[in-house]
Design a protein around this motif. Structure first.
Motif, PDB file in Angstrom:
ATOM      1  N   THR A  23     -14.256 -31.197   0.852  1.00  0.00           N
ATOM      2  CA  THR A  23     -15.506 -30.616   0.347  1.00  0.00           C
ATOM      3  C   THR A  23     -15.378 -29.141   0.019  1.00  0.00           C
ATOM      4  N   GLY A  24     -14.251 -28.537   0.349  1.00  0.00           N
ATOM      5  CA  GLY A  24     -14.030 -27.157  -0.069  1.00  0.00           C
ATOM      6  C   GLY A  24     -14.112 -27.011  -1.573  1.00  0.00           C
ATOM      7  N   ALA A  25     -13.839 -28.081  -2.302  1.00  0.00           N
ATOM      8  CA  ALA A  25     -13.935 -28.033  -3.762  1.00  0.00           C
ATOM      9  C   ALA A  25     -15.365 -27.761  -4.218  1.00  0.00           C
ATOM     10  N   PHE A  26     -16.352 -28.229  -3.460  1.00  0.00           N
ATOM     11  CA  PHE A  26     -17.750 -27.953  -3.803  1.00  0.00           C
ATOM     12  C   PHE A  26     -18.022 -26.450  -3.740  1.00  0.00           C
ATOM     13  N   VAL A  27     -17.454 -25.799  -2.737  1.00  0.00           N
ATOM     14  CA  VAL A  27     -17.647 -24.356  -2.588  1.00  0.00           C
ATOM     15  C   VAL A  27     -17.001 -23.611  -3.753  1.00  0.00           C
ATOM     16  N   LEU A  28     -15.785 -24.014  -4.108  1.00  0.00           N
ATOM     17  CA  LEU A  28     -15.113 -23.366  -5.235  1.00  0.00           C
ATOM     18  C   LEU A  28     -15.874 -23.598  -6.531  1.00  0.00           C
ATOM     19  N   ALA A  29     -16.372 -24.821  -6.723  1.00  0.00           N
ATOM     20  CA  ALA A  29     -17.123 -25.123  -7.948  1.00  0.00           C
ATOM     21  C   ALA A  29     -18.411 -24.316  -8.010  1.00  0.00           C
ATOM     22  N   ALA A  30     -19.099 -24.201  -6.873  1.00  0.00           N
ATOM     23  CA  ALA A  30     -20.345 -23.441  -6.843  1.00  0.00           C
ATOM     24  C   ALA A  30     -20.102 -21.967  -7.139  1.00  0.00           C
ATOM     25  N   ALA A  31     -18.900 -21.484  -6.810  1.00  0.00           N
ATOM     26  CA  ALA A  31     -18.562 -20.086  -7.079  1.00  0.00           C
ATOM     27  C   ALA A  31     -18.054 -19.886  -8.507  1.00  0.00           C
ATOM     28  N   GLY A  32     -17.960 -20.972  -9.275  1.00  0.00           N
ATOM     29  CA  GLY A  32     -17.493 -20.877 -10.642  1.00  0.00           C
ATOM     30  C   GLY A  32     -15.990 -20.825 -10.792  1.00  0.00           C
ATOM     31  N   LEU A  33     -15.269 -21.102  -9.716  1.00  0.00           N
ATOM     32  CA  LEU A  33     -13.807 -20.982  -9.743  1.00  0.00           C
ATOM     33  C   LEU A  33     -13.109 -22.216 -10.301  1.00  0.00           C
ATOM     34  N   LEU A  34     -13.871 -23.291 -10.539  1.00  0.00           N
ATOM     35  CA  LEU A  34     -13.280 -24.505 -11.101  1.00  0.00           C
ATOM     36  C   LEU A  34     -13.749 -24.770 -12.522  1.00  0.00           C
ATOM     37  N   GLU A  35     -14.440 -23.815 -13.104  1.00  0.00           N
ATOM     38  CA  GLU A  35     -14.986 -23.982 -14.449  1.00  0.00           C
ATOM     39  C   GLU A  35     -13.885 -24.366 -15.436  1.00  0.00           C
ATOM     40  N   GLY A  36     -14.026 -25.539 -16.063  1.00  0.00           N
ATOM     41  CA  GLY A  36     -13.071 -25.991 -17.059  1.00  0.00           C
ATOM     42  C   GLY A  36     -11.725 -26.409 -16.513  1.00  0.00           C
ATOM     43  N   ARG A  37     -11.585 -26.510 -15.214  1.00  0.00           N
ATOM     44  CA  ARG A  37     -10.306 -26.866 -14.599  1.00  0.00           C
ATOM     45  C   ARG A  37     -10.302 -28.323 -14.144  1.00  0.00           C
ATOM     46  N   PRO A  38      -9.111 -28.916 -14.018  1.00  0.00           N
ATOM     47  CA  PRO A  38      -9.008 -30.209 -13.338  1.00  0.00           C
ATOM     48  C   PRO A  38      -9.096 -29.978 -11.842  1.00  0.00           C
ATOM     49  N   ALA A  39      -9.662 -30.937 -11.125  1.00  0.00           N
ATOM     50  CA  ALA A  39      -9.827 -30.782  -9.678  1.00  0.00           C
ATOM     51  C   ALA A  39     -10.031 -32.146  -9.044  1.00  0.00           C
TER      52      ALA A  39
ATOM     53  N   ARG B  82     -19.591 -34.847  -9.681  1.00  0.00           N
ATOM     54  CA  ARG B  82     -19.730 -34.949 -11.143  1.00  0.00           C
ATOM     55  C   ARG B  82     -21.157 -34.598 -11.579  1.00  0.00           C
ATOM     56  N   GLU B  83     -22.134 -35.020 -10.784  1.00  0.00           N
ATOM     57  CA  GLU B  83     -23.531 -34.733 -11.128  1.00  0.00           C
ATOM     58  C   GLU B  83     -23.800 -33.232 -11.096  1.00  0.00           C
ATOM     59  N   TRP B  84     -23.272 -32.559 -10.081  1.00  0.00           N
ATOM     60  CA  TRP B  84     -23.521 -31.124  -9.924  1.00  0.00           C
ATOM     61  C   TRP B  84     -22.657 -30.265 -10.836  1.00  0.00           C
ATOM     62  N   TYR B  85     -21.413 -30.696 -11.058  1.00  0.00           N
ATOM     63  CA  TYR B  85     -20.461 -29.845 -11.770  1.00  0.00           C
ATOM     64  C   TYR B  85     -19.775 -30.617 -12.906  1.00  0.00           C
ATOM     65  N   PRO B  86     -20.526 -31.010 -13.926  1.00  0.00           N
ATOM     66  CA  PRO B  86     -19.941 -31.794 -15.020  1.00  0.00           C
ATOM     67  C   PRO B  86     -18.898 -31.001 -15.817  1.00  0.00           C
ATOM     68  N   GLN B  87     -18.890 -29.679 -15.672  1.00  0.00           N
ATOM     69  CA  GLN B  87     -17.936 -28.852 -16.407  1.00  0.00           C
ATOM     70  C   GLN B  87     -16.549 -28.867 -15.775  1.00  0.00           C
ATOM     71  N   VAL B  88     -16.412 -29.497 -14.613  1.00  0.00           N
ATOM     72  CA  VAL B  88     -15.118 -29.604 -13.938  1.00  0.00           C
ATOM     73  C   VAL B  88     -14.508 -30.968 -14.266  1.00  0.00           C
TER      74      VAL B  88
END
Length: 319
Positions: free
Chosen positions: A105-121, A132-138
């Motif tokens: 779930t650390g990935a949720f924290v990174l995504a919320a901080a914008g650190l996974l924008e446009g990245r594979p994860a 996917r619902e929260w961070y469709p840009q990842v």
């Protein structure tokens, strides 16, 4: 004297104790190659998702000195779409040059901080829908154990944290060091397949044979041409049954698995021997040096000679 690579682990409220200890255990087993520090967002104790808290002696200032930052998971009930401001500020203090690694779930924290924008994860398969619902840009891939996107790495649940840390040791110092760390920690140097092995699904029919013996046979015959027919014949199954059963157990197709094993063995031989590339290709079943170069480049993005120059282990002592 060159200082050790500094790994800073950020413990957030609700952290899983097991995963919190993974970086220290794995990187610590690599001797003086790494220094592992643990911090919190305020330098105070951190409550875990178990019935105890942990004392953390460092605050977020430790993050400013990190070469690698590891974010262990927090209890899924505490995952939020928006980060608390102290967490956001702590993450913002990480140097741009640092690698960032999440577990589960650390990935949720990174995504919320914008650190996974446009990245594979990746993250735990059970939370893939919410992610996917929260961070469709990842570009989420819930079928793998971890994703290495260069400066940012994400891993799946629990033991996948061990996988990604061992992967980093291997990337930093080669197979010889990584294998030694794996032996000290009593874990496999790498695991086959992906999260597909662990997703809840109906139990396969008990009348079907497993593929473990055939996989072992294949590993012992990597130098030979091996077809799907050969594998199915060894397992005494039809092609269709074998392919389905293999994927259920391993998480990838037989053909992809064979390539993975051949690449892994080729990497070992490049590190541990002086054999020419063509000889190594023959020993692992790629046939020609050209084929080995193509598969190695597809897997890790470098040529055999470049890989050998980077990861060749020290010569064994004489006597």
């Amino acid at each position: 004297m060159r200082r050790a690579h500094r790994v800073v682990v950020l413990a957030l409220d609700g952290v899983y104790p097991f995963e919190l200890g993974i970086p220290s255990r794995v990187f610590g087993a690599a001797g003086d190659h790494y220094e592992v520090l643990t911090c919190s967002v305020d330098g105070g104790p951190v409550r875990t998702n178990a019935d105890f808290s942990v004392t953390v002696e460092r605050g977020p200032e430790a993050l400013t000195t990190a070469d690698t930052v590891v974010l262990p998971p927090i209890d899924s009930s505490l995952v939020t779409r928006d980060l608390p401001e102290p967490v956001r500020e702590a993450l913002a203090s990480i140097p741009r040059s640092a690698r960032i690694v999440s577990i589960c779930t650390g990935a949720f924290v990174l995504a919320a901080a914008g650190l996974l924008e446009g990245r594979p994860a990746t993250t735990h398969w059970a939370l893939a829908g919410l992610f996917r619902e929260w961070y469709p840009q990842v570009a989420l891939d819930p079928d793998v154990l971890f994703v290495d996107d260069g400066q940012v790495l994400t891993s799946a649940g629990a033991a996948s944290g061990v996988d990604v840390c061992l992967h980093l040791v291997r990337a930093d110092h080669g197979s010889e060091v990584a294998n030694r760390v794996a032996r000290v920690c009593v874990v496999p140097p790498w695991r086959e397949g992906g999260q597909a092995q662990y997703i809840e699904r109906p139990v396969p029919e008990t009348t079907a044979n497993g593929t473990a013996a055939t996989r072992q046979w294949a590993l012992e015959h990597l130098h030979e041409p091996i077809t799907l027919q050969d594998l199915a014949g060894h397992a005494r199954m039809s092609l269709r049954t074998f392919a389905r059963r293999f994927h259920d157990e391993v998480g990838v197709s037989p053909g992809r698995w064979l390539i993975q094993q051949r690449v892994a063995q080729a990497r070992h031989l490049l590190e541990a021997t002086d054999l020419p590339v063509d000889d190594i290709a023959g020993q692992v079943g790629f046939g020609t040096g050209t084929s080995l170069r193509q598969h190695l480049h597809a897997a890790i993005g470098v040529s055999p000679l470049a890989y050998r120059r980077t990861f060749r282990g020290a010569p064994a002592p004489v006597g």
